[in-house]
Each structure stands twice: as C-alpha cells, then as structure tokens.
Motif scaffolding. Structure first.
Motif, PDB file in Angstrom:
ATOM      1  N   UNK A 328      31.606  45.885  33.516  1.00 33.59           N
ATOM      2  CA  UNK A 328      32.603  44.848  33.252  1.00 33.59           C
ATOM      3  C   UNK A 328      32.983  43.872  34.105  1.00 33.59           C
ATOM      4  N   UNK A 329      33.151  42.579  33.557  1.00 36.30           N
ATOM      5  CA  UNK A 329      33.597  41.558  34.548  1.00 36.30           C
ATOM      6  C   UNK A 329      35.441  41.874  34.728  1.00 36.30           C
ATOM      7  N   UNK A 330      35.766  42.032  36.199  1.00 36.58           N
ATOM      8  CA  UNK A 330      37.065  42.203  36.294  1.00 36.58           C
ATOM      9  C   UNK A 330      37.894  41.114  36.450  1.00 36.58           C
ATOM     10  N   UNK A 331      39.090  40.875  35.550  1.00 39.49           N
ATOM     11  CA  UNK A 331      39.869  39.595  35.715  1.00 39.49           C
ATOM     12  C   UNK A 331      40.978  39.964  36.786  1.00 39.49           C
ATOM     13  N   UNK A 332      41.033  38.867  37.945  1.00 35.22           N
ATOM     14  CA  UNK A 332      42.111  39.210  38.866  1.00 35.22           C
ATOM     15  C   UNK A 332      43.578  38.661  38.576  1.00 35.22           C
ATOM     16  N   UNK A 333      44.524  39.225  38.943  1.00 33.71           N
ATOM     17  CA  UNK A 333      46.054  38.834  38.657  1.00 33.71           C
ATOM     18  C   UNK A 333      46.221  37.619  39.243  1.00 33.71           C
ATOM     19  N   UNK A 334      46.772  36.491  38.587  1.00 34.64           N
ATOM     20  CA  UNK A 334      47.059  35.295  39.319  1.00 34.64           C
ATOM     21  C   UNK A 334      48.155  35.306  40.398  1.00 34.64           C
TER      22      UNK A 334
END
Length: 334
Positions: A328-334
């Motif tokens: 899966x694509x991993x969303x990074x924290x802002x």
C-alpha cells in the motif's frame, strides 16, 4: 586544542582518523576497539578495549563513533551522559523509533553536540544543486531521481554477519549503502506526502536484510521522486542524483554536476574534490564535515547536522519497508 577519541576501528574509521590527524587544532588521544590486534598506534594514543573505561579515564572534547549500527544509540547515549560531544557515523539509529530516541537525547542535553556524518551534503556538486533548488534558478522542481547500483559479494556479509541481520543492521542496501542518497533526495524535494515502495532480495545470500529497494515518492510541492538502490549490480556504478526543473535538468554523476538546458545542450558545472587512495564513493567531504564540526565545538555554534536533521532518512526507509510489506501507499505525517 580539542582532544579527540575514536570508538570502533573498522573500515570507516580509516577515513575518520586521517581527517582527525590532518587538523592542527585537535589531537587524537585515544582509540577503542574490542579487537586488541587493532592497536597499531604509538604511545601518544591510548588504546582501550572498553569505551566506558576510556570515557572515565580520558578528558575528551569529541568522540567519533564508527561502530556497527546497533551500537550507535547506546554508545552515543553513554558519551552524551559523560558530557562528551559526538561525531556519529550514519545511520542515526536502526529505525525511526530509535532515531527519535536520539533526537530526544539531543534535546535533553543542549550543551552536548551530536553531529551525524551525512558528509555528502558538503560535496561541491550537491551544494550547487541544492542552491539551484532553493533559489529556483531554473524554475520549480518537477522531479527528483536517486540511483544507487552497487554490488556486495557474499563475503561482505560473512566477514561481518551483523550486516545481514535486521536487529543489528536495521536493514540492508537502504540503510547501509543508499542512506546518503535518501537524505539528499528529501532535502531536494522537500516535505513528503506519500511513498509507495518495494524491497527484495535478488541475491541468494541467506540474509535477512534487503539487497534491492524501489520507491516512488510524492512530495507536498507536487514534485515526484524515483528512488532505486541495489547491491546486486555487476560492480559499483556511480551514484546518480538528478533534479528535473521547469527549465532543464541537473545531474550529479561520477562526482560531476552537469546541466542539460531546454534545447538539449549539456554544460559541465562543477566537480567534487577527490580523496586520493580511498573508495571513490567516499569523496573528500568527510574531512570537510569533521573539521566544520570541530569549529562548532570550539566556537560553540550549532550549524552542523543534528540528530533531528538525520531523522527524515530513517522515516523514509521505514515507510518504504512498510509499503512493501502491506503493498500500500504510505501517507506521511505533516
């Protein structure tokens, strides 16, 4: 005169020690390794097999830590607790979690300096490329590419088995050979929005760590990144780092920065300094960064590579590993 010591007398220490000895404002007073056969120094340099004994008996201004990855955090922690500044070989830690512990250690001890050895930030080619990004000299960044195509024989892992063990190395090609490329890519591209990655073992070495990794990176500014690293090439090819701008592309390869303009004309911009007699990919910037850090210690300034500066590279590697495991694509924290 600053008093310097080195803990760990493996391959990379042979880059650090000449840099230390080339500086007239410092003195190498002690070295430490559990292998007593590495005591090849004269009587002016005290040899220890126990680093805690060295810290207790010597009055030190800075310790270079050139140890296997799993020892970076505990030994750095002990040095900091003794009030000794640390020049830490990469990586910062085994993973993001351990890296965060070092960042907390740094924050809790503001009077002790920890500099992480990301010396490629000091390469002349990268400094010019980074300046072009910051000033938008050729327009905005559209894409960033980092390629590391090297080779490591089975003996590389057999002579030092920790290199092939996840709990001791923290990974393979990403954290050991391509960490500098990961670090430079995130500096060039800026904050990361998401990562889709894949890791693999193309060599039949019976090791736990990856020898190949691929990732597509989405930066928050809209640029995209491609990262590829492997230890399964025929030999060690030059690392390639490329930025595609609105007006042309700049590429670092063979330690030379070139620009291709909108009409396809290629221009050579600058070449890195070389360090004779060493592996080509080490370059000459270890010495630049080491001497710069000594000035920061002497003048009590803070413009060096802090633990917090080195953390993003571990965050990226953890995300690539997680993406590969979950597909899966991993969303990074802002």
């Amino acid at each position: 005169m600053l008093k310097i010591a080195v803990i760990g007398l493996g391959d990379i220490s042979q880059i650090h020690i000449p840099a230390i000895q080339a500086n007239p404002n410092v003195q190498l007073v002690a070295v430490c390794d559990i292998d007593e056969t590495k005591n090849v120094y004269d009587s002016s340099i005290q040899f220890y097999t126990d680093y805690e004994s060295m810290l207790k008996n010597e009055s030190l201004d800075c310790v270079h830590i050139c140890l296997p990855h799993y020892l970076h955090y505990p030994v750095t922690k002990t040095c900091v607790e003794h009030g000794v500044n640390v020049f830490l070989e990469k990586p910062l830690g085994l993973n993001e979690q351990e890296g965060l512990e070092l960042v907390k250690l740094e924050e809790a001890n503001p009077n002790v300096k920890i500099c992480v050895c990301f010396q490629n930030r000091f390469n002349e080619t990268f400094e010019m490329l980074y300046d072009a990004v910051q000033t938008e000299k050729y327009g905005k960044v559209l894409g960033v590419k980092g390629l590391v195509t090297w080779y490591r024989p089975k003996s590389y892992y057999e002579t030092k088995p920790w290199r092939g063990q996840m709990d001791l190395a923290g990974g393979g090609v990403m954290i050991n050979q391509a960490l500098h490329t990961v670090d430079l890519m995130q500096l060039l591209g800026g904050e990361i929005e998401s990562i889709k990655g894949s890791i693999d073992q193309l060599l039949d070495y019976n090791i736990e760590v990856e020898d190949t990794a691929t990732a597509r990176i989405q930066f928050r500014n809209g640029a995209t990144g491609l990262f590829f690293a492997t230890n399964s090439n025929y030999g060690n090819s030059s690392v390639e780092l490329q930025v595609i701008f609105e007006h042309g592309k700049l590429t670092i390869k063979d330690s030379i920065l070139t620009r291709v303009d909108d009409e396809g004309k290629k221009e050579r911009l600058i070449e890195d300094s070389r360090l004779p007699g060493t592996k080509f990919y080490y370059g000459a910037s270890h010495m630049k960064l080491i001497h710069h850090f000594y000035k920061c210690i002497a003048n009590d300034t803070n413009d060096y590579i802090h633990a917090k500066d080195a953390l993003p590279s571990l965050t990226i590697i953890d995300a690539i590993r997680k993406s590969s495991e979950t597909n899966k694509r991993i969303q990074m924290e802002g």
